[in-house]
Design a protein around this motif. Structure first.
Motif: not given
Length: 140
Positions: A59, A88, A91-93, A95
């Motif tokens: 990512g 990151k 951010e991923v969680e 999204r």
């Protein structure tokens, strides 16, 4: 051991243009040149290319990867990866939460048989949260 561009590209799973682009961006160091002008890379270049591709799969943007590599070159081994990986992950969680909400809304629309957005939006039984979707702040 010196490797030519085709060998490096093949070993790292990228094409020659990608390799040259990463070279221009400073992600990989400028290679030595043979007397005939051919680029001569070392095994570290293959490793760096694999790191770049893996970081992108995790990512990180190319800009973020470039920054991590540059900071690592300046500081030695500490590139700040732990802190950046934590950022990151957040951010991923976020999204993933967004994607879960999207999936759930789409399933609800399918289950309700929504066929026309205007009719659905004006219906009291519409499962799509039009107001919430349009007024909610999106994650970066």
């Amino acid at each position: 051991m010196s490797l030519r561009i085709n060998d490096v590209a093949r070993a790292a799973g990228v094409n020659r243009e990608t390799l040259r682009y990463y070279e221009r961006r400073g992600l990989i160091e400028q290679p030595d040149r043979s007397p005939g002008g051919h680029r001569l890379y070392d095994e570290r270049t293959v490793q760096t290319l694999r790191i770049v591709k893996a970081a992108q799969r995790l990512g990180f943007t190319l800009e973020e990867v470039a920054d991590l590599i540059e900071v690592g070159r300046r500081r030695g081994r500490d590139s700040g990866l732990q802190a950046r990986a934590q950022e990151k992950l957040i951010e991923v969680e976020a999204r993933m939460a967004d994607l879960t909400a999207i999936r759930d809304n789409l399933r609800a629309a399918l289950d309700a048989g929504c066929d026309d957005l205007h009719r659905c939006a004006s219906s009291d039984g519409c499962p799509l949260p039009f107001v919430e979707i349009t007024t909610r702040k999106a994650h970066a």
